[in-house]
Design an enzyme around this catalytic site. Structure first.
Site, PDB file in Angstrom:
ATOM      1  CG  ASP A 134      -1.836  -1.149   1.346  1.00 58.98           C
ATOM      2  OD1 ASP A 134      -2.152  -1.703   0.264  1.00 58.98           O
ATOM      3  OD2 ASP A 134      -2.223  -1.534   2.455  1.00 58.98           O
ATOM      4  CG  ASP A 151      -0.403   6.054   6.204  1.00 58.85           C
ATOM      5  OD1 ASP A 151      -0.447   6.042   4.963  1.00 58.85           O
ATOM      6  OD2 ASP A 151      -1.418   5.926   6.927  1.00 58.85           O
ATOM      7  CD  GLU A 206      -2.358  -0.596   7.314  1.00 56.44           C
ATOM      8  OE1 GLU A 206      -2.649   0.466   7.871  1.00 56.44           O
ATOM      9  OE2 GLU A 206      -3.093  -1.148   6.463  1.00 56.44           O
ATOM     10  CD  GLU A 207       1.826   2.355   7.441  1.00 56.64           C
ATOM     11  OE1 GLU A 207       0.582   2.430   7.440  1.00 56.64           O
ATOM     12  OE2 GLU A 207       2.506   2.247   6.399  1.00 56.64           O
ATOM     13  CG  ASP A 234      -4.532   1.250  10.389  1.00 60.36           C
ATOM     14  OD1 ASP A 234      -5.569   1.106   9.707  1.00 60.36           O
ATOM     15  OD2 ASP A 234      -3.554   1.943  10.022  1.00 60.36           O
ATOM     16  CG  LEU A 239      -3.290   8.536   9.842  1.00 60.82           C
ATOM     17  CD1 LEU A 239      -4.465   8.582   8.878  1.00 60.82           C
ATOM     18  CD2 LEU A 239      -3.731   9.056  11.198  1.00 60.82           C
ATOM     19  CG  ASP A 240      -8.864   3.058   9.432  1.00 58.01           C
ATOM     20  OD1 ASP A 240      -8.645   2.182   8.598  1.00 58.01           O
ATOM     21  OD2 ASP A 240      -9.999   3.573   9.593  1.00 58.01           O
ATOM     22  CD  GLU A 270      -7.406  -1.998   8.922  1.00 55.92           C
ATOM     23  OE1 GLU A 270      -7.634  -2.952   8.146  1.00 55.92           O
ATOM     24  OE2 GLU A 270      -7.212  -0.842   8.516  1.00 55.92           O
TER      25      GLU A 270
HETATM   26  P1  P6P Z   1     -13.023   1.324   0.059  1.00 53.51           P
HETATM   27  C1  P6P Z   1      -9.479   2.970   4.442  1.00 53.51           C
HETATM   28  O1  P6P Z   1      -8.575   2.944   3.354  1.00 53.51           O
HETATM   29  C2  P6P Z   1      -9.922   1.549   4.726  1.00 53.51           C
HETATM   30  O2  P6P Z   1      -8.842   0.734   5.024  1.00 53.51           O
HETATM   31  C3  P6P Z   1     -10.947   1.545   5.852  1.00 53.51           C
HETATM   32  O3  P6P Z   1     -10.723   2.559   6.766  1.00 53.51           O
HETATM   33  C4  P6P Z   1     -12.247   1.725   5.105  1.00 53.51           C
HETATM   34  O4  P6P Z   1     -13.364   1.154   5.773  1.00 53.51           O
HETATM   35  C5  P6P Z   1     -11.995   1.005   3.783  1.00 53.51           C
HETATM   36  O5  P6P Z   1     -10.585   1.028   3.579  1.00 53.51           O
HETATM   37  C6  P6P Z   1     -12.657   1.713   2.620  1.00 53.51           C
HETATM   38  O6  P6P Z   1     -12.486   0.875   1.507  1.00 53.51           O
HETATM   39  O7  P6P Z   1     -12.894   0.077  -0.787  1.00 53.51           O
HETATM   40  O8  P6P Z   1     -14.455   1.774   0.215  1.00 53.51           O
HETATM   41  O9  P6P Z   1     -12.116   2.467  -0.375  1.00 53.51           O
END
Ligand code: P6P
Length: 318
Positions: free
Chosen positions: A54, A60, A82-83, A101, A103-104, A266
């Site tokens: 990613d 991040d 995650e990083e 994670d 920075l989600d 997550e």
């Molecule tokens: P999509 C953000 O990148 C993430 O990891 C989650 O926080 C979020 O629910 C999901 O991906 C969003 O995915 O496919 O809708 O872009």
């Protein structure tokens, strides 16, 4: 009640110090989020990729650095992130592992949408490999911060049947208890999913959605509404506040065959909160918390929230 008072009254000392460290990190990350664009673009790609390919945003990486700094001398033996490919050593005498994670929701940094930090606290067995591969049922505590209209924290401990919410008071600079005893209602009329992938869903998800969209004239006899922020912490916060069901299924797109979201840092934290709130969290046939990770960055389908809706989804997977 302050976060510190809540922790002193309800958490074992080693968990309290780790969560206080994470809260201090969240305050610093929150400040960076609020100043994004005023001092550089923290949502920009920095050219690197994380363990799974990613692309990494500046925030991040900076968030992880801040978390590592604030977890020093808190009783955390190592950080799983995650990083990172491998555990980051912290206190040699530490007896817990923190998985994050940092920075989600990174794709939302530059468009002013709520993002957050997700954390899971696990026992340390003194062995890096064993520490990385523990079932979510073994978590000692878990939660997440949101950086949005408000800066918030929701958390729970394994040996304490309370899910509590805190808001960062911008005047005091402290997290203050705003809700406790969080429960997810058994039923709901609100679902969260990215429907753009509907043509890639496997049969069980297709059937679940067909009945849902049939509304009050269909087998469920009620109309639903949809919400999708595209930031797990934001959709999850809403569900813990007013109920609902979140669905991120595996689908037939390359790379999504086993889901998109990560099990260890997550799905597991969210699943602990969901079960502690009277809801459910599954990958379709098995409770998220009962999955033994095969590797640190394992992806899983994630469905959590209202028990009746998760039961219906699991019935479709039988
Ligand atoms: P999509 C953000 O990148 C993430 O990891 C989650 O926080 C979020 O629910 C999901 O991906 C969003 O995915 O496919 O809708 O872009």
């Amino acid at each position: 009640m302050s976060l510190n008072d809540y922790l002193n009254n309800n958490a074992p000392a080693n968990l309290a110090s780790v969560i206080q460290g994470l809260a201090e990190a969240a305050k610093v990350i929150d400040h960076l989020v609020r100043r994004n664009g005023l001092a550089g673009d923290l949502g920009s790609d920095i050219g690197g990729t994380n363990s799974d390919g990613d692309s990494q945003k500046a925030l991040d990486v900076r968030s992880e650095e801040i978390i590592i700094e604030k977890l020093q001398n808190t009783g955390a033996a190592a950080l799983l992130s995650e990083e990172q490919d491998d555990p980051v050593p912290l206190s040699p005498s530490g007896d817990v592992i923190v998985a994050v994670d940092p920075l989600d929701g990174s794709s939302n940094i530059s468009v002013n949408v709520t993002i957050g930090t997700i954390f899971s606290i696990l026992p340390s067995h003194g062995d890096a490999a064993a520490n990385s591969l523990q079932k979510g049922r073994d978590q000692l505590g878990a939660g997440f911060f949101t950086y949005g209209p408000q800066t918030t924290l929701i958390m729970a401990f394994a040996d304490h049947d309370d899910v509590a919410c805190f808001t960062l008071d911008p005047d005091q600079g402290e997290f203050v208890l705003t809700r406790s005893g969080i429960t997810i209602p058994e039923t709901t009329k609100e679902f969260a999913i990215n429907s753009a992938y509907a043509n890639h869903w496997f049969e069980p998800m297709q059937r679940w959605m067909a009945d849902t969209l049939a509304g009050k004239d269909g087998p469920l006899g009620q109309d639903y509404r949809m919400r999708w922020v595209g930031s797990l912490v934001s959709d999850a916060w809403r569900i813990f506040q007013r109920g609902g069901v979140f669905l991120y299924p595996a689908d037939q797109r390359k790379g999504n065959e086993t889901g998109r979201l990560r099990l260890v840092y997550e799905a597991n934290p969210i699943a602990l909160l969901a079960e502690k709130s009277g809801g459910k969290a599954t990958e379709g046939t098995k409770a998220i918390l009962d999955i033994m990770p095969s590797h640190l960055h394992q992806r899983v389908p994630l469905f959590f929230g209202a028990r009746s809706e998760i039961d219906r989804l699991e019935n479709e997977h039988r």
